[in-house]
Design a protein around this motif. Structure first.
Motif, short mmCIF file in Angstrom:
data_model
loop_
_atom_site.label_atom_id
_atom_site.label_comp_id
_atom_site.label_asym_id
_atom_site.label_seq_id
_atom_site.Cartn_x
_atom_site.Cartn_y
_atom_site.Cartn_z
N GLY A 374 35.63 70.59 32.22
CA GLY A 374 35.44 70.53 33.66
C GLY A 374 34.18 69.73 33.96
O GLY A 374 33.10 70.10 33.51
N LYS A 375 34.33 68.62 34.69
CA LYS A 375 33.19 67.75 34.99
C LYS A 375 33.06 67.58 36.49
O LYS A 375 34.00 67.16 37.16
N VAL A 376 31.88 67.93 37.01
CA VAL A 376 31.67 67.95 38.45
C VAL A 376 30.56 66.98 38.84
O VAL A 376 29.40 67.19 38.46
N PRO A 377 30.89 65.93 39.61
CA PRO A 377 29.82 65.07 40.13
C PRO A 377 29.07 65.80 41.23
O PRO A 377 29.67 66.48 42.05
N TRP A 378 27.76 65.66 41.25
CA TRP A 378 26.95 66.42 42.20
C TRP A 378 27.14 65.98 43.65
O TRP A 378 26.64 66.64 44.56
N VAL A 387 19.09 67.54 49.29
CA VAL A 387 17.78 67.24 48.71
C VAL A 387 17.74 65.86 48.05
O VAL A 387 16.82 65.54 47.30
N GLY A 388 18.74 65.04 48.33
CA GLY A 388 18.76 63.69 47.79
C GLY A 388 18.96 63.63 46.30
O GLY A 388 18.39 62.77 45.61
N ALA A 389 19.75 64.55 45.77
CA ALA A 389 19.96 64.63 44.32
C ALA A 389 21.43 64.50 43.95
O ALA A 389 21.89 65.09 42.97
N ALA A 390 22.18 63.74 44.73
CA ALA A 390 23.62 63.64 44.49
C ALA A 390 23.96 62.85 43.24
O ALA A 390 25.10 62.89 42.77
N ASN A 391 22.97 62.14 42.67
CA ASN A 391 23.20 61.39 41.43
C ASN A 391 23.04 62.32 40.24
O ASN A 391 22.04 62.31 39.52
N GLY A 392 24.05 63.16 40.04
CA GLY A 392 24.00 64.11 38.94
C GLY A 392 25.40 64.52 38.51
O GLY A 392 26.39 64.18 39.16
N VAL A 393 25.49 65.28 37.42
CA VAL A 393 26.78 65.74 36.93
C VAL A 393 26.59 67.03 36.14
O VAL A 393 25.56 67.23 35.49
N CYS A 411 23.15 66.64 34.01
CA CYS A 411 22.19 65.60 34.36
C CYS A 411 21.89 65.75 35.84
O CYS A 411 22.80 65.68 36.67
N GLY A 412 20.63 66.00 36.17
CA GLY A 412 20.27 66.16 37.57
C GLY A 412 18.95 66.88 37.72
O GLY A 412 18.31 67.28 36.74
N VAL A 413 18.53 67.06 38.95
CA VAL A 413 17.27 67.75 39.25
C VAL A 413 17.29 69.16 38.64
O VAL A 413 18.27 69.89 38.79
#
Length: 469
Positions: A374-378, A387-393, A411-413
């Protein structure tokens, strides 16, 4: 000759594993002597590793965040870095921690010897430079740690650094080459980039942070490619010291053939400190990597001599060493314990952070383990968006037959904080249903782990469900 020290337990090395073992042994009623050649306890981690690097990374993150807030309409104006104050803050942080360790050592009535020690025989350590002082022990714990690899092709020049020298912040080079795209290399890249250096990274393998899955690293790589020059599948073949800088020759399809840098950081891994401590006097052999073989009780071939931390197999991580140190001390005290963790988490404190535990997808494939992923893009996370952290997974692997969690990567904040839900879940044998049925607060970044489980379970509503196979 100075009078010999007689103790139940002698600990050789005062890093996280060594001082933890010593403190635990003392708490269990054993007499303890700890031999550490540096002035302060804490080893590489506290003095020239984890703690100073995270202190500087926090400063770098503040600088980056100050720029990013402009997208939200908040401006702080031009930032200014006082390098002297930053160094002082780093040193104060180290001093606070090491003085605390010294106080804990004294409170436990542990004998601390600042010197280099080596084995004279199976029950004696000799202390260098003290007139031949001996430490007689019933049990010994070897916790001598590791040191950075050096490149044989590198000339002897102050502009070629290892991680310790990089953390000194003696200067901010205009152009900095980092040889090695692992955790240490990328963390130092973030610090020096924030302070104004132009960064080039060379990695011999096909991706940076090669231990993690490529798709987990991708959000970080997407950001870094805009800020650094990164050359993978590339090797440094020659270094020459010139007046203008260090001239470096590389071998890689897209890499420049030759270029001059103001400084070069070599971050290609670490070697165990198993040499020159008298192992040959014991008849204790190391393997081809310089590691000491031990059993699950941290015992060597001699049951009264233990080894922990970077000098035994497994990841060279402080949190691994501390757990091994406790096990060694408790076994010595007669407890029936073993070091058999289900997983040990790894964290790269980059921006964004990367954390993983258990099996990666490539490891599961190599072991022919059938799994669901299961892989979820933020971008689907309300908290990440706000919080401007949508570049994560967030990614989770579950065993097809049992449904149990077998691995996860984030990967993310704050990935380094978030990964511990997965660590606990794997340790306790949690299944996909267990995670799905655990109520997660909304809106939080931790929800993304629940989303990953819901994707596999087929019950997700925040994304379209995966197609049935």
């Amino acid at each position: 000759m100075t009078e010999a020290i007689n103790v139940d337990v002698a600990v050789l090395g005062g890093g996280p594993g060594g001082y933890t073992a010593a403190f635990r042994a003392a708490d269990l009623g054993l007499s303890v002597c700890i031999i550490e050649q540096q002035k302060n306890l804490g080893g590489v981690c506290v003095n020239v590793g984890c703690i100073p690097s995270k202190t500087l990374l926090h400063a770098a993150a503040i600088l980056e965040e100050a720029k990013d807030t402009e997208l939200m309409g908040i401006s702080f104006g031009e930032t200014n870095v006082d390098l002297g104050k930053l160094r002082d803050h780093k040193e104060k942080t180290i001093t606070n921690l090491t003085s605390g360790l010294d106080a804990l050592c004294k409170a436990r009535k542990i004998i601390k010897v600042q010197a280099r020690g080596y084995f004279q025989d199976k029950n004696t350590l000799k202390i260098e430079g003290t007139g031949g002082q001996l430490v007689n022990f019933k049990h010994a714990i070897i916790a001598t740690g590791s040191h950075p690899y050096s490149l044989p092709i590198a000339p002897d020049d102050t502009r070629i650094w290892d991680s310790t020298e990089a953390l000194n912040l003696s200067s901010i080079p205009e152009k900095l080459l980092i040889v090695g795209g692992g955790i240490i290399g990328l963390e130092m890249a973030q610090v020096y980039s924030a302070l104004g250096s132009e960064i080039t990274i060379v990695e011999a393998l096909e991706q940076v942070i090669p231990q993690a899955d490529k798709d987990v690293v991708q959000p970080l790589l997407k950001k870094l490619k805009k800020e650094y020059r990164i050359f993978t599948k590339t090797k440094v073949t020659e270094m020459q010291a010139q007046k203008a800088g260090i001239q470096v020759t590389m071998d890689g399809t897209k890499a420049p053939e030759s270029e001059i840098y103001d400084a070069v950081l070599v971050a290609v891994g670490r070697k165990p400190n198993s040499h020159e401590i008298g192992l040959e006097e014991l008849g204790l052999q190391v393997d081809e990597k310089g590691l000491i073989p031990v059993n699950e009780h941290m015992q060597t071939i001699f049951p009264h001599i233990y080894a922990i931390g970077d000098i035994v197999s497994g990841p060279m991580l402080a949190h691994k060493a501390t757990h091994e140190g406790k096990v060694a001390a408790e076994v010595i005290a007669g407890h029936k314990v073993s070091f058999l963790p289900m997983t040990i988490p790894s964290v790269a404190y980059t921006n964004p952070e990367i954390a993983w535990m258990g099996l990666t997808e490539k490891e599961a494939k190599a072991k022919n383990i059938e799994y669901h992923v299961g892989k979820v893009p933020w971008i689907v996370s309300g908290r990440a968006q706000s919080v401007g952290a949508a570049n994560g997974v967030t990614k989770a692997l579950f065993d097809k037959k049992s449904g149990r969690l077998i691995g996860a990567g984030i990967c993310g904040v704050n990935a380094g904080e978030l990964i511990h839900e997965a660590v606990m879940a794997l340790q306790m044998g949690a299944t996909v249903k267990d995670i799905v049925n655990t109520v997660h607060a909304h809106p939080t970044l931790a929800e993304t782990m629940a989303f990953a489980a819901e994707l596999v379970d087929g019950t997700i509503t925040d994304m379209l469900p995966q197609r049935k196979r």
